[in-house]
Write a protein that holds these residues in place. Sequence first.
Motif, PDB file in Angstrom:
ATOM      1  N   THR A  15       0.814  -1.127   0.237  1.00 58.16           N
ATOM      2  CA  THR A  15      -0.068  -0.166  -0.169  1.00 58.16           C
ATOM      3  C   THR A  15       0.999   1.491  -0.007  1.00 58.16           C
ATOM      4  O   THR A  15       2.211   1.060   0.411  1.00 58.16           O
ATOM      5  CB  THR A  15      -0.870   0.016   1.368  1.00 58.16           C
ATOM      6  OG1 THR A  15       0.056   0.007   2.441  1.00 58.16           O
ATOM      7  CG2 THR A  15      -1.832  -1.105   1.238  1.00 58.16           C
ATOM      8  N   GLU A  16       0.295   2.184  -0.367  1.00 59.95           N
ATOM      9  CA  GLU A  16       1.389   3.517  -0.511  1.00 59.95           C
ATOM     10  C   GLU A  16       0.406   4.644   0.103  1.00 59.95           C
ATOM     11  O   GLU A  16      -0.663   4.637  -0.211  1.00 59.95           O
ATOM     12  CB  GLU A  16       1.696   3.860  -2.084  1.00 59.95           C
ATOM     13  CG  GLU A  16       2.507   2.577  -2.427  1.00 59.95           C
ATOM     14  CD  GLU A  16       3.938   2.401  -2.155  1.00 59.95           C
ATOM     15  OE1 GLU A  16       4.177   3.414  -1.295  1.00 59.95           O
ATOM     16  OE2 GLU A  16       4.224   1.395  -1.956  1.00 59.95           O
ATOM     17  N   GLY A  17       0.949   5.473   0.580  1.00 57.79           N
ATOM     18  CA  GLY A  17       0.570   6.845   1.235  1.00 57.79           C
ATOM     19  C   GLY A  17       0.406   7.948  -0.145  1.00 57.79           C
ATOM     20  O   GLY A  17      -0.163   7.516  -1.021  1.00 57.79           O
ATOM     21  N   ASP A  18       0.726   8.892   0.161  1.00 63.32           N
ATOM     22  CA  ASP A  18       0.548  10.275  -0.751  1.00 63.32           C
ATOM     23  C   ASP A  18       1.484  10.301  -1.737  1.00 63.32           C
ATOM     24  O   ASP A  18       1.224  11.204  -2.578  1.00 63.32           O
ATOM     25  CB  ASP A  18       0.315  11.535   0.115  1.00 63.32           C
ATOM     26  CG  ASP A  18      -0.794  11.253   1.075  1.00 63.32           C
ATOM     27  OD1 ASP A  18      -1.716  10.874   1.068  1.00 63.32           O
ATOM     28  OD2 ASP A  18      -0.445  12.180   2.079  1.00 63.32           O
ATOM     29  N   ALA A  19       2.281   9.311  -1.985  1.00 62.18           N
ATOM     30  CA  ALA A  19       3.465   9.500  -3.110  1.00 62.18           C
ATOM     31  C   ALA A  19       2.759   9.136  -4.369  1.00 62.18           C
ATOM     32  O   ALA A  19       3.454   9.634  -5.305  1.00 62.18           O
ATOM     33  CB  ALA A  19       4.307   8.236  -2.678  1.00 62.18           C
ATOM     34  N   PHE A  20       1.646   8.570  -4.436  1.00 66.81           N
ATOM     35  CA  PHE A  20       0.867   8.384  -5.799  1.00 66.81           C
ATOM     36  C   PHE A  20      -0.379   9.022  -5.936  1.00 66.81           C
ATOM     37  O   PHE A  20      -1.046   9.099  -4.902  1.00 66.81           O
ATOM     38  CB  PHE A  20       1.032   6.875  -6.161  1.00 66.81           C
ATOM     39  CG  PHE A  20       2.632   6.129  -5.855  1.00 66.81           C
ATOM     40  CD1 PHE A  20       2.934   5.973  -7.060  1.00 66.81           C
ATOM     41  CD2 PHE A  20       2.872   5.588  -4.910  1.00 66.81           C
ATOM     42  CE1 PHE A  20       4.312   5.431  -7.296  1.00 66.81           C
ATOM     43  CE2 PHE A  20       4.060   5.022  -4.936  1.00 66.81           C
ATOM     44  CZ  PHE A  20       4.895   4.969  -6.210  1.00 66.81           C
ATOM     45  N   ASP A  21      -1.053   9.251  -6.984  1.00 68.13           N
ATOM     46  CA  ASP A  21      -2.266   9.722  -7.019  1.00 68.13           C
ATOM     47  C   ASP A  21      -3.196   8.603  -7.765  1.00 68.13           C
ATOM     48  O   ASP A  21      -4.161   9.126  -8.043  1.00 68.13           O
ATOM     49  CB  ASP A  21      -2.200  11.193  -7.959  1.00 68.13           C
ATOM     50  CG  ASP A  21      -1.860  10.766  -9.704  1.00 68.13           C
ATOM     51  OD1 ASP A  21      -1.522   9.575  -9.873  1.00 68.13           O
ATOM     52  OD2 ASP A  21      -2.117  11.436 -10.314  1.00 68.13           O
ATOM     53  N   PRO A  23      -5.015   4.887  -6.046  1.00 65.78           N
ATOM     54  CA  PRO A  23      -4.981   4.021  -4.768  1.00 65.78           C
ATOM     55  C   PRO A  23      -4.117   2.755  -5.061  1.00 65.78           C
ATOM     56  O   PRO A  23      -4.515   1.861  -5.760  1.00 65.78           O
ATOM     57  CB  PRO A  23      -6.447   3.682  -4.316  1.00 65.78           C
ATOM     58  CG  PRO A  23      -7.249   3.975  -5.500  1.00 65.78           C
ATOM     59  CD  PRO A  23      -6.211   4.960  -6.416  1.00 65.78           C
ATOM     60  N   ILE A  24      -3.184   2.233  -4.269  1.00 59.74           N
ATOM     61  CA  ILE A  24      -2.189   1.024  -4.480  1.00 59.74           C
ATOM     62  C   ILE A  24      -2.739   0.375  -3.243  1.00 59.74           C
ATOM     63  O   ILE A  24      -2.613   0.761  -2.127  1.00 59.74           O
ATOM     64  CB  ILE A  24      -0.893   1.494  -4.466  1.00 59.74           C
ATOM     65  CG1 ILE A  24      -0.432   2.583  -5.712  1.00 59.74           C
ATOM     66  CG2 ILE A  24      -0.123   0.254  -4.475  1.00 59.74           C
ATOM     67  CD1 ILE A  24       0.939   2.610  -5.739  1.00 59.74           C
ATOM     68  N   TRP A  45      -5.539  -8.114  -6.200  1.00 60.22           N
ATOM     69  CA  TRP A  45      -5.814  -6.482  -6.203  1.00 60.22           C
ATOM     70  C   TRP A  45      -7.035  -6.340  -5.337  1.00 60.22           C
ATOM     71  O   TRP A  45      -8.176  -7.090  -5.257  1.00 60.22           O
ATOM     72  CB  TRP A  45      -6.249  -5.979  -7.307  1.00 60.22           C
ATOM     73  CG  TRP A  45      -4.854  -5.779  -8.161  1.00 60.22           C
ATOM     74  CD1 TRP A  45      -4.557  -4.508  -8.443  1.00 60.22           C
ATOM     75  CD2 TRP A  45      -4.324  -6.600  -9.118  1.00 60.22           C
ATOM     76  NE1 TRP A  45      -3.268  -4.809  -9.206  1.00 60.22           N
ATOM     77  CE2 TRP A  45      -3.149  -6.005  -9.469  1.00 60.22           C
ATOM     78  CE3 TRP A  45      -4.428  -8.256  -9.321  1.00 60.22           C
ATOM     79  CZ2 TRP A  45      -2.312  -6.790 -10.607  1.00 60.22           C
ATOM     80  CZ3 TRP A  45      -3.449  -8.750 -10.124  1.00 60.22           C
ATOM     81  CH2 TRP A  45      -2.425  -7.811 -10.708  1.00 60.22           C
ATOM     82  N   GLU A  46      -6.971  -5.420  -4.375  1.00 58.10           N
ATOM     83  CA  GLU A  46      -8.113  -5.066  -3.492  1.00 58.10           C
ATOM     84  C   GLU A  46      -9.255  -4.377  -4.480  1.00 58.10           C
ATOM     85  O   GLU A  46      -8.871  -3.935  -5.438  1.00 58.10           O
ATOM     86  CB  GLU A  46      -8.010  -4.188  -2.320  1.00 58.10           C
ATOM     87  CG  GLU A  46      -7.008  -4.897  -1.294  1.00 58.10           C
ATOM     88  CD  GLU A  46      -7.791  -5.951  -0.646  1.00 58.10           C
ATOM     89  OE1 GLU A  46      -9.074  -6.205  -0.637  1.00 58.10           O
ATOM     90  OE2 GLU A  46      -7.066  -7.110  -0.697  1.00 58.10           O
ATOM     91  N   PHE A  53       2.723   1.370 -11.492  1.00 55.08           N
ATOM     92  CA  PHE A  53       2.772   1.607 -12.801  1.00 55.08           C
ATOM     93  C   PHE A  53       4.281   0.898 -13.092  1.00 55.08           C
ATOM     94  O   PHE A  53       5.145   1.182 -12.356  1.00 55.08           O
ATOM     95  CB  PHE A  53       2.902   2.972 -13.150  1.00 55.08           C
ATOM     96  CG  PHE A  53       3.053   3.495 -14.377  1.00 55.08           C
ATOM     97  CD1 PHE A  53       2.603   2.625 -15.372  1.00 55.08           C
ATOM     98  CD2 PHE A  53       4.284   4.335 -14.693  1.00 55.08           C
ATOM     99  CE1 PHE A  53       2.968   3.147 -16.828  1.00 55.08           C
ATOM    100  CE2 PHE A  53       4.327   4.553 -16.209  1.00 55.08           C
ATOM    101  CZ  PHE A  53       3.891   4.007 -17.067  1.00 55.08           C
ATOM    102  N   HIS A  54       4.077   0.110 -14.276  1.00 55.05           N
ATOM    103  CA  HIS A  54       5.569  -0.991 -14.358  1.00 55.05           C
ATOM    104  C   HIS A  54       5.494  -1.331 -15.786  1.00 55.05           C
ATOM    105  O   HIS A  54       4.660  -1.052 -16.383  1.00 55.05           O
ATOM    106  CB  HIS A  54       5.177  -2.144 -13.296  1.00 55.05           C
ATOM    107  CG  HIS A  54       4.051  -2.925 -13.647  1.00 55.05           C
ATOM    108  ND1 HIS A  54       3.065  -2.849 -13.242  1.00 55.05           N
ATOM    109  CD2 HIS A  54       3.974  -4.300 -14.265  1.00 55.05           C
ATOM    110  CE1 HIS A  54       2.132  -3.855 -13.588  1.00 55.05           C
ATOM    111  NE2 HIS A  54       2.716  -4.787 -14.162  1.00 55.05           N
TER     112      HIS A  54
END
Length: 150
Positions: A15-21, A23-24, A45-46, A53-54
Amino acid sequence: MNLLNNENLKWRRYTEGDAFDYPIDYSDAILDAREDGRLEILVKWEPNCYCHFHRHTAETSSLVLEGELLVTDIDIETGKEIGQRVRVAGDFVHKQPGDVHMEQGGANGALVLFNIYAPSEEGKLAETLEKDGSVISTSTIEKILRKRTQ
């Protein structure tokens, strides 16, 4: 081994916080990793969430086992979407290295079996990318094997 009902699988959640725009929220469980560059891995995936992105840097096959997986192909040169498809349970695909995309679980999430083959000495599996296409990190078979022995 029953992939759909197995309490012995060791899931690792991302999971990631605010680093990505976007929801991970996804998890993976390694089924097998071998020195010859072969990796079998389950990824779930939830609902309505993405993985990073990869770009796949190895030959990759995948089979959707449950739910829906939304795949958006990206032109790495322009950063623009060049196609989108919905893969449902039973859908199988095989891709050569170089596939750049985003993946998102559908309304009920998704469970996908991946078979990845990276036979070179580097054993590069995938690269996590910034929006501009620059590489954040590289996954390799060596890193996975090292973590499994720790």
